[in-house]
Design an enzyme around this catalytic site. Structure first.
Site, PDB file in Angstrom:
ATOM      1  N   ASP A  58      12.835  31.599  52.138  1.00 53.11           N
ATOM      2  CA  ASP A  58      13.613  32.129  53.258  1.00 53.11           C
ATOM      3  C   ASP A  58      13.101  33.489  53.702  1.00 53.11           C
ATOM      4  O   ASP A  58      12.284  34.107  53.037  1.00 53.11           O
ATOM      5  CB  ASP A  58      15.109  32.215  52.877  1.00 53.11           C
ATOM      6  CG  ASP A  58      15.328  32.731  51.455  1.00 53.11           C
ATOM      7  OD1 ASP A  58      14.432  33.412  50.919  1.00 53.11           O
ATOM      8  OD2 ASP A  58      16.386  32.444  50.879  1.00 53.11           O
ATOM      9  N   ASN A 114      27.945  32.988  45.530  1.00 50.65           N
ATOM     10  CA  ASN A 114      28.774  31.979  46.206  1.00 50.65           C
ATOM     11  C   ASN A 114      28.151  30.579  46.108  1.00 50.65           C
ATOM     12  O   ASN A 114      28.583  29.656  46.789  1.00 50.65           O
ATOM     13  CB  ASN A 114      28.977  32.358  47.678  1.00 50.65           C
ATOM     14  CG  ASN A 114      27.668  32.414  48.453  1.00 50.65           C
ATOM     15  OD1 ASN A 114      26.600  32.112  47.918  1.00 50.65           O
ATOM     16  ND2 ASN A 114      27.750  32.794  49.721  1.00 50.65           N
ATOM     17  N   HIS A 173      24.976  29.814  46.849  1.00 51.71           N
ATOM     18  CA  HIS A 173      23.879  29.491  47.779  1.00 51.71           C
ATOM     19  C   HIS A 173      22.556  29.327  47.034  1.00 51.71           C
ATOM     20  O   HIS A 173      22.326  29.935  45.992  1.00 51.71           O
ATOM     21  CB  HIS A 173      23.770  30.504  48.930  1.00 51.71           C
ATOM     22  CG  HIS A 173      23.260  31.866  48.590  1.00 51.71           C
ATOM     23  ND1 HIS A 173      23.759  33.009  49.182  1.00 51.71           N
ATOM     24  CD2 HIS A 173      22.283  32.300  47.741  1.00 51.71           C
ATOM     25  CE1 HIS A 173      23.104  34.062  48.722  1.00 51.71           C
ATOM     26  NE2 HIS A 173      22.218  33.662  47.839  1.00 51.71           N
ATOM     27  N   GLU A 216      24.210  28.800  52.704  1.00 54.37           N
ATOM     28  CA  GLU A 216      25.528  29.313  52.332  1.00 54.37           C
ATOM     29  C   GLU A 216      26.507  28.146  52.208  1.00 54.37           C
ATOM     30  O   GLU A 216      26.223  27.029  52.665  1.00 54.37           O
ATOM     31  CB  GLU A 216      26.010  30.294  53.420  1.00 54.37           C
ATOM     32  CG  GLU A 216      25.079  31.480  53.665  1.00 54.37           C
ATOM     33  CD  GLU A 216      25.142  32.557  52.588  1.00 54.37           C
ATOM     34  OE1 GLU A 216      25.467  32.234  51.419  1.00 54.37           O
ATOM     35  OE2 GLU A 216      24.852  33.729  52.918  1.00 54.37           O
TER      36      GLU A 216
END
Ligand code: F6R
Length: 248
Positions: free
Chosen positions: A75, A141, A143, A148
């Site tokens: 990313d 979280n 990811h 996400e």
């Protein structure tokens, strides 16, 4: 270092290796070393894999040939130039490619701000023959990459909006100033990540424990994108006891 077959329920194709935080890099490097001479390595950035990359650099000094690796990053932030030291392009260059002697033409980092840029990245991965070993970290979280919560199993490389919690977690790299943290990123999708032949997830510290527990032992759901790893046939989780704490 212990193999943890006692972790249930977890996909039978997932191996969980528990080791001291300072051993994570070496254990993960053992896996990457299997493709070092000419493989396609998918690389995560962030703090979790730093020890892995340092271990590979040490092994190169001892004779491991890494110059033939081809790298694909997971990313990149939208809006940062590749020269910006906070960009993932700069991380991949300075932490991985240059110390491992990998020429710039064999290093790809997602770049751009449109889904067409994402599609071009997918084509580049396909043209390289796919990823042999994909290194991933996990966000608090759940990811993976910047997928996400809410990202489903079919997602491919695309532009995403970052969760505020992710931007807060990464603000330390932006002088602690949330307003400087980009709001969007171009990330490989869940399906892209799952296309890799082998996946190594590295995690350390109690901040990752809840996300890792539901990824390994919870339902497979877009609420925790890392849980889709349960569907992959060859995943190794290398984590310290704190990150696996809630699994005991
Ligand atoms: C980074 C990436 C992210 C990180 C995750 C954990 O390229 O894709 O998913 O792996 O945010 O970050 P660290 O390791 O810094 O806790």
């Amino acid at each position: 270092m212990t193999l943890r077959p006692d972790l249930v329920p977890v996909s039978p194709a997932t191996r969980v290796v528990t080791c001291a935080a300072d051993e994570i890099g070496e254990v993960a490097a053992d896996i990457v070393a299997t493709i070092a001479s000419d493989g396609v390595l998918g690389v995560a950035t962030g703090s979790s894999p730093l020890a892995l990359y340092a271990a590979l650099v040490r092994r190169r000094a001892e004779g491991l040939r890494t110059e033939g690796l081809r790298l694909f990053a997971l990313d990149e932030y939208v809006g940062l130039s590749t020269d910006d030291p906070r960009s993932y392009a700069a991380y991949v260059r300075s932490v991985i490619a240059e110390p491992l002697g990998i020429p710039a033409e064999n290093v790809r980092v997602p770049r751009g701000s449109t889904d067409a840029d994402g599609a071009a990245y997918e084509r580049a991965i396909a043209e390289a023959g796919g990823v042999d070993v994909q290194v991933v970290g996990i966000g608090r979280n759940g990811h993976i990459g910047f997928n996400e919560p809410g990202s489903n199993a079919e997602t491919r490389t695309r532009v995403v909006e970052l969760d505020e919690s992710t931007r807060r977690a990464n603000a330390e790299h932006f002088d602690g100033d949330l307003t400087q943290v980009p709001t969007h990123a171009l990330t490989q999708g869940v399906a892209t990540i799952l296309s890799a032949r082998r996946i190594v997830l590295v995690a350390a510290g109690s901040a990752k424990a809840a996300a890792l527990r539901s990824a390994l032992a919870g339902p497979v759901t877009a609420d925790n994108p890392a849980s889709f790893l349960q569907r992959h046939p060859d995943v190794t989780v290398v984590a310290d006891p704190d990150a696996l704490r809630e699994n005991r």
